[in-house]
Scaffold this active site. Sequence first.
Site, PDB file in Angstrom:
ATOM      1  N   GLY A  23       0.761  -1.108  -0.296  1.00  0.00           N
ATOM      2  CA  GLY A  23      -0.085  -0.014   0.061  1.00  0.00           C
ATOM      3  C   GLY A  23       0.791   1.328   0.256  1.00  0.00           C
ATOM      4  O   GLY A  23       0.743   2.253   0.867  1.00  0.00           O
ATOM      5  N   ASN A  25       1.500   3.593  -2.885  1.00  0.00           N
ATOM      6  CA  ASN A  25       1.538   4.529  -4.041  1.00  0.00           C
ATOM      7  C   ASN A  25       1.396   6.126  -3.447  1.00  0.00           C
ATOM      8  O   ASN A  25       1.509   7.014  -4.266  1.00  0.00           O
ATOM      9  CB  ASN A  25       0.526   4.235  -4.999  1.00  0.00           C
ATOM     10  CG  ASN A  25      -0.991   4.024  -4.546  1.00  0.00           C
ATOM     11  OD1 ASN A  25      -1.304   3.178  -3.645  1.00  0.00           O
ATOM     12  ND2 ASN A  25      -1.799   5.129  -4.616  1.00  0.00           N
ATOM     13  N   THR A  26       0.919   6.122  -2.143  1.00  0.00           N
ATOM     14  CA  THR A  26       0.766   7.559  -1.576  1.00  0.00           C
ATOM     15  C   THR A  26       1.169   7.361  -0.007  1.00  0.00           C
ATOM     16  O   THR A  26       1.571   6.551   0.388  1.00  0.00           O
ATOM     17  CB  THR A  26      -0.805   7.958  -1.664  1.00  0.00           C
ATOM     18  OG1 THR A  26      -1.413   7.004  -0.754  1.00  0.00           O
ATOM     19  CG2 THR A  26      -1.473   7.886  -3.060  1.00  0.00           C
ATOM     20  N   GLY A  27       1.283   8.669   0.336  1.00  0.00           N
ATOM     21  CA  GLY A  27       1.367   8.740   1.921  1.00  0.00           C
ATOM     22  C   GLY A  27       2.832   8.485   2.555  1.00  0.00           C
ATOM     23  O   GLY A  27       3.689   8.322   1.571  1.00  0.00           O
ATOM     24  N   ILE A  28       2.648   7.922   3.641  1.00  0.00           N
ATOM     25  CA  ILE A  28       3.885   7.476   4.334  1.00  0.00           C
ATOM     26  C   ILE A  28       5.015   6.080   3.498  1.00  0.00           C
ATOM     27  O   ILE A  28       5.747   5.923   3.457  1.00  0.00           O
ATOM     28  CB  ILE A  28       3.863   7.155   5.673  1.00  0.00           C
ATOM     29  CG1 ILE A  28       3.030   5.914   6.027  1.00  0.00           C
ATOM     30  CG2 ILE A  28       3.373   8.317   6.594  1.00  0.00           C
ATOM     31  CD1 ILE A  28       2.926   5.608   7.349  1.00  0.00           C
ATOM     32  N   GLY A  29       3.867   5.299   2.759  1.00  0.00           N
ATOM     33  CA  GLY A  29       4.252   4.211   2.192  1.00  0.00           C
ATOM     34  C   GLY A  29       4.996   4.552   1.052  1.00  0.00           C
ATOM     35  O   GLY A  29       6.266   4.161   0.726  1.00  0.00           O
ATOM     36  N   SER A 156      -0.812   1.872  14.971  1.00  0.00           N
ATOM     37  CA  SER A 156      -1.487   3.092  15.539  1.00  0.00           C
ATOM     38  C   SER A 156      -1.652   3.206  16.828  1.00  0.00           C
ATOM     39  O   SER A 156      -1.734   2.380  17.581  1.00  0.00           O
ATOM     40  CB  SER A 156      -2.634   3.505  14.665  1.00  0.00           C
ATOM     41  OG  SER A 156      -3.248   4.583  15.212  1.00  0.00           O
ATOM     42  N   TYR A 182     -11.503  -0.067  13.677  1.00  0.00           N
ATOM     43  CA  TYR A 182     -10.270   0.367  13.325  1.00  0.00           C
ATOM     44  C   TYR A 182      -9.190   0.301  14.479  1.00  0.00           C
ATOM     45  O   TYR A 182      -8.184  -0.477  14.310  1.00  0.00           O
ATOM     46  CB  TYR A 182     -10.257   1.936  12.820  1.00  0.00           C
ATOM     47  CG  TYR A 182      -8.756   2.600  12.674  1.00  0.00           C
ATOM     48  CD1 TYR A 182      -8.139   2.027  11.565  1.00  0.00           C
ATOM     49  CD2 TYR A 182      -8.388   3.432  13.496  1.00  0.00           C
ATOM     50  CE1 TYR A 182      -6.721   2.586  11.349  1.00  0.00           C
ATOM     51  CE2 TYR A 182      -6.870   3.770  13.416  1.00  0.00           C
ATOM     52  CZ  TYR A 182      -6.226   3.429  12.377  1.00  0.00           C
ATOM     53  OH  TYR A 182      -4.892   3.840  12.162  1.00  0.00           O
TER      54      TYR A 182
END
Length: 312
Positions: A23, A25-29, A156, A182
């Site tokens: 996961g 393709n964006t953000g922290i990844g 988290s 979550y």
Amino acid sequence: MGFFSAKCTSLARLDGKTAIITGCNTGIGKCTVQDFFSRGGRVVMACRNLEKANEAAESIKEDCKNKENLGEIVVTELDLSSFKSIRNCARRLLSTEKRIDVLVNNAGVMMCPETKTEDGFELQFGTNHLGHFLLTLLLLPKICQSTPARIVNVSSTGHTGCKMDFNDLNWETRKYSSFQAYKQSKLANVLFTKELARRLKENNITGVNVYSLHPGVIKTELGRHVRLSIPWGLHWLLNTMSLFMKTPEQGAQTTIYCAVDEKCANETGLYYAECESKEPSAEAKNEEAARKLWDVSLKLVGLEDNFFNLQK
């Protein structure tokens, strides 16, 4: 901007090593991919949307075009809400990758509307925990052959203040709460980390260290469902909080620390935040819950009870 944000200062290289990130393709990844790529590693981006992943890979290469000693980036398909997709992805990786030195279980969904995975599980538990649980165990033989290796589970601080409800993991008898679902999935990440580390040691499998972490509160696409989950009158609070959120680059630092830093090279089964080990919640240290979650998860994903014996 993140008023307090630790930074991974390690200059460790990843030349000749392979890292798989889910996961990303964006953000922290995506930031983690760029960091590993800059360290010379072969980085496998395991993502659901191949088009977006390829765009992200090209963007990273463009950003790094003036740097030297870069690695390589490979894109492969992975939908963590589908056991079939996970098994297909694992089969590909086991056949194409000579080694797996780092696995970063980064992908996740957050506070989404009540939805089921392809296999009928509550989406957050099914994706955030069961998906990564299955992927990790399928890749574990190759990881064990690539020691020293690390498995990093992005959890988290949201794991605090809840317990695993083993009588209703799928939210079939309770009124659905996207927030509590979550939290339970993030608690599962920490318990899985603890139990995997314990079982590796128990089975005399050395050289594979496991980490869980809180990346911080970050401005990313992951929170896109949050506004739909809170009363309209509290949106001002969310807007105010956004002023104190980390950037994705800041949020990726603890992941990078756990994956490459020499200072935690001999640690395993611990929980991290701001690039150092922290105490997780009391329930996250519940050994009985960790064992039970492991046993239940094996059955739910369809793996053998004697999984570790099969790896020897």
